[in-house]
Design a protein around this motif. Sequence first.
Motif, PDB file in Angstrom:
ATOM      1  N   GLU A   1       9.030 -24.447  -6.486  1.00  0.00           N
ATOM      2  CA  GLU A   1       7.870 -24.821  -5.674  1.00  0.00           C
ATOM      3  C   GLU A   1       8.286 -25.777  -4.557  1.00  0.00           C
ATOM      4  O   GLU A   1       7.787 -25.674  -3.429  1.00  0.00           O
ATOM      5  N   ARG A   2       9.185 -26.691  -4.888  1.00  0.00           N
ATOM      6  CA  ARG A   2       9.648 -27.634  -3.864  1.00  0.00           C
ATOM      7  C   ARG A   2      10.384 -26.901  -2.748  1.00  0.00           C
ATOM      8  O   ARG A   2      10.273 -27.262  -1.566  1.00  0.00           O
ATOM      9  N   HIS A   3      11.117 -25.853  -3.101  1.00  0.00           N
ATOM     10  CA  HIS A   3      11.812 -25.068  -2.078  1.00  0.00           C
ATOM     11  C   HIS A   3      10.815 -24.455  -1.109  1.00  0.00           C
ATOM     12  O   HIS A   3      11.035 -24.463   0.107  1.00  0.00           O
ATOM     13  N   ARG A   4       9.709 -23.924  -1.603  1.00  0.00           N
ATOM     14  CA  ARG A   4       8.696 -23.341  -0.719  1.00  0.00           C
ATOM     15  C   ARG A   4       8.093 -24.410   0.191  1.00  0.00           C
ATOM     16  O   ARG A   4       7.815 -24.159   1.363  1.00  0.00           O
ATOM     17  N   GLU A   5       7.891 -25.603  -0.346  1.00  0.00           N
ATOM     18  CA  GLU A   5       7.346 -26.700   0.469  1.00  0.00           C
ATOM     19  C   GLU A   5       8.315 -27.087   1.578  1.00  0.00           C
ATOM     20  O   GLU A   5       7.912 -27.275   2.731  1.00  0.00           O
ATOM     21  N   VAL A   6       9.579 -27.225   1.222  1.00  0.00           N
ATOM     22  CA  VAL A   6      10.590 -27.618   2.213  1.00  0.00           C
ATOM     23  C   VAL A   6      10.757 -26.525   3.258  1.00  0.00           C
ATOM     24  O   VAL A   6      10.829 -26.805   4.464  1.00  0.00           O
TER      25      VAL A   6
ATOM     26  N   LEU B   1       6.138 -19.633   3.426  1.00  0.00           N
ATOM     27  CA  LEU B   1       6.943 -18.740   2.593  1.00  0.00           C
ATOM     28  C   LEU B   1       6.140 -18.329   1.366  1.00  0.00           C
ATOM     29  O   LEU B   1       5.836 -19.154   0.504  1.00  0.00           O
ATOM     30  N   SER B   2       5.775 -17.051   1.289  1.00  0.00           N
ATOM     31  CA  SER B   2       5.069 -16.549   0.114  1.00  0.00           C
ATOM     32  C   SER B   2       6.053 -16.413  -1.040  1.00  0.00           C
ATOM     33  O   SER B   2       7.279 -16.454  -0.856  1.00  0.00           O
ATOM     34  N   ARG B   3       5.541 -16.209  -2.234  1.00  0.00           N
ATOM     35  CA  ARG B   3       6.425 -16.051  -3.396  1.00  0.00           C
ATOM     36  C   ARG B   3       7.276 -14.779  -3.273  1.00  0.00           C
ATOM     37  O   ARG B   3       8.454 -14.771  -3.641  1.00  0.00           O
TER      38      ARG B   3
ATOM     39  N   GLU C   1      18.264 -32.967   0.601  1.00  0.00           N
ATOM     40  CA  GLU C   1      17.832 -33.582  -0.653  1.00  0.00           C
ATOM     41  C   GLU C   1      17.502 -32.518  -1.692  1.00  0.00           C
ATOM     42  O   GLU C   1      17.871 -32.638  -2.880  1.00  0.00           O
ATOM     43  N   HIS C   2      16.834 -31.450  -1.257  1.00  0.00           N
ATOM     44  CA  HIS C   2      16.491 -30.383  -2.208  1.00  0.00           C
ATOM     45  C   HIS C   2      17.730 -29.658  -2.691  1.00  0.00           C
ATOM     46  O   HIS C   2      17.830 -29.309  -3.881  1.00  0.00           O
ATOM     47  N   GLU C   3      18.689 -29.442  -1.808  1.00  0.00           N
ATOM     48  CA  GLU C   3      19.918 -28.760  -2.225  1.00  0.00           C
ATOM     49  C   GLU C   3      20.700 -29.607  -3.224  1.00  0.00           C
ATOM     50  O   GLU C   3      21.285 -29.079  -4.179  1.00  0.00           O
ATOM     51  N   ARG C   4      20.700 -30.947  -3.038  1.00  0.00           N
ATOM     52  CA  ARG C   4      21.357 -31.823  -4.019  1.00  0.00           C
ATOM     53  C   ARG C   4      20.647 -31.744  -5.365  1.00  0.00           C
ATOM     54  O   ARG C   4      21.288 -31.731  -6.433  1.00  0.00           O
ATOM     55  N   ALA C   5      19.307 -31.656  -5.315  1.00  0.00           N
ATOM     56  CA  ALA C   5      18.545 -31.542  -6.556  1.00  0.00           C
ATOM     57  C   ALA C   5      18.845 -30.231  -7.266  1.00  0.00           C
ATOM     58  O   ALA C   5      18.928 -30.187  -8.510  1.00  0.00           O
ATOM     59  N   LEU C   6      19.021 -29.160  -6.504  1.00  0.00           N
ATOM     60  CA  LEU C   6      19.386 -27.880  -7.114  1.00  0.00           C
ATOM     61  C   LEU C   6      20.744 -27.976  -7.800  1.00  0.00           C
ATOM     62  O   LEU C   6      20.911 -27.494  -8.935  1.00  0.00           O
TER      63      LEU C   6
ATOM     64  N   TRP D   1      13.298 -33.133  13.504  1.00  0.00           N
ATOM     65  CA  TRP D   1      14.294 -32.218  12.953  1.00  0.00           C
ATOM     66  C   TRP D   1      15.193 -32.915  11.943  1.00  0.00           C
ATOM     67  O   TRP D   1      15.619 -32.314  10.954  1.00  0.00           O
ATOM     68  N   GLN D   2      15.473 -34.198  12.174  1.00  0.00           N
ATOM     69  CA  GLN D   2      16.276 -34.946  11.209  1.00  0.00           C
ATOM     70  C   GLN D   2      15.556 -35.043   9.877  1.00  0.00           C
ATOM     71  O   GLN D   2      16.164 -34.917   8.804  1.00  0.00           O
ATOM     72  N   ALA D   3      14.227 -35.242   9.920  1.00  0.00           N
ATOM     73  CA  ALA D   3      13.444 -35.294   8.686  1.00  0.00           C
ATOM     74  C   ALA D   3      13.502 -33.954   7.954  1.00  0.00           C
ATOM     75  O   ALA D   3      13.596 -33.912   6.714  1.00  0.00           O
ATOM     76  N   VAL D   4      13.450 -32.856   8.706  1.00  0.00           N
ATOM     77  CA  VAL D   4      13.555 -31.530   8.090  1.00  0.00           C
ATOM     78  C   VAL D   4      14.920 -31.364   7.429  1.00  0.00           C
ATOM     79  O   VAL D   4      15.034 -30.927   6.276  1.00  0.00           O
ATOM     80  N   ALA D   5      15.987 -31.713   8.165  1.00  0.00           N
ATOM     81  CA  ALA D   5      17.343 -31.572   7.638  1.00  0.00           C
ATOM     82  C   ALA D   5      17.542 -32.436   6.397  1.00  0.00           C
ATOM     83  O   ALA D   5      18.185 -32.013   5.421  1.00  0.00           O
ATOM     84  N   ASP D   6      16.980 -33.649   6.409  1.00  0.00           N
ATOM     85  CA  ASP D   6      17.110 -34.538   5.243  1.00  0.00           C
ATOM     86  C   ASP D   6      16.398 -33.955   4.033  1.00  0.00           C
ATOM     87  O   ASP D   6      16.902 -34.028   2.902  1.00  0.00           O
ATOM     88  N   ALA D   7      15.214 -33.367   4.247  1.00  0.00           N
ATOM     89  CA  ALA D   7      14.469 -32.777   3.138  1.00  0.00           C
ATOM     90  C   ALA D   7      15.224 -31.591   2.546  1.00  0.00           C
ATOM     91  O   ALA D   7      15.275 -31.424   1.318  1.00  0.00           O
TER      92      ALA D   7
END
Length: 267
Positions: A201-206, A213-215, A176-181, A167-173
């Motif tokens: 695309e990275r958001h769908r992966e995370v 998550l479909s488009r 990280e994506h929110e900082r990139a946004l 879960w920590q790995a999920v939260a970190d990902a």
Amino acid sequence: MPDPVDADGLTLGQVSARLGVTVRALHHWDDIGLARPSLRTAAGYRLYTAADLERLHRIVVYREIGVGLDRIRAILDDPTADAVAALRAQRGQVTERIDRLRQLGDGLDRMIEAHERGPLLTTEQQAAIFGPGWDPDWAGQARQRYGHTIQWQQYAERAAARGPQEWQAVADAVAEHERALGAAMDAGVAPGSAEANRLVERHREVFAAYFPLSRQMQVCLGRRFEADPGFAAHYDGIRVGLAGWFRRIVDASARAHGIDPDTAAWE
């Protein structure tokens, strides 16, 4: 021990009822020569003697503990066969099977618990992983609202397999994506650009850490991020206006894939 047998022998149906063995199994054992009736009626019907019934009883006992038919034949017919060694080997297999079933039971318990409450974490663990703003009641509220959906089932399946480190790995990902946004918005990245589409695309992966998550679903999610006060506050806490910007880059990416954001549905 089996009950006494009349001198005339027992019919197939009587043996089946007495030993709790199907007629089909008795036919099969006869066909392969494992347990053949010693007598036949004038009409050709099978009749089992006391000795036949004793052999069948032993076969049933060995079958119940999982010994294969070939091994049973060897134990009963081969004078050199070591019955104790065969039973010890079978005991080892049973022990392994019990261990596997116990693991399966533990997994089922985790799956049930995950379906009922989401992340299998203590309140303290949730606060440490997801931050002080995390509300442990959110998972319960989500289950009340979405517990009947395939997405909640997929979420629970993933949650059941995760401990604090996962879960920590999920939260970190996610962080990280929110900082990139936020950085992309500050840099003036335009909706529809290659960089914006990469972030979508990275958001769908995370997000797939929760459920696929479909488009179209992503469009609905982006719409909700902007409209829902709680989600909007979270994203605007990262960058003012980030919730609306994120919805716009998601919509632009959807259009590039032939999806009309105005009519997108949760599917």
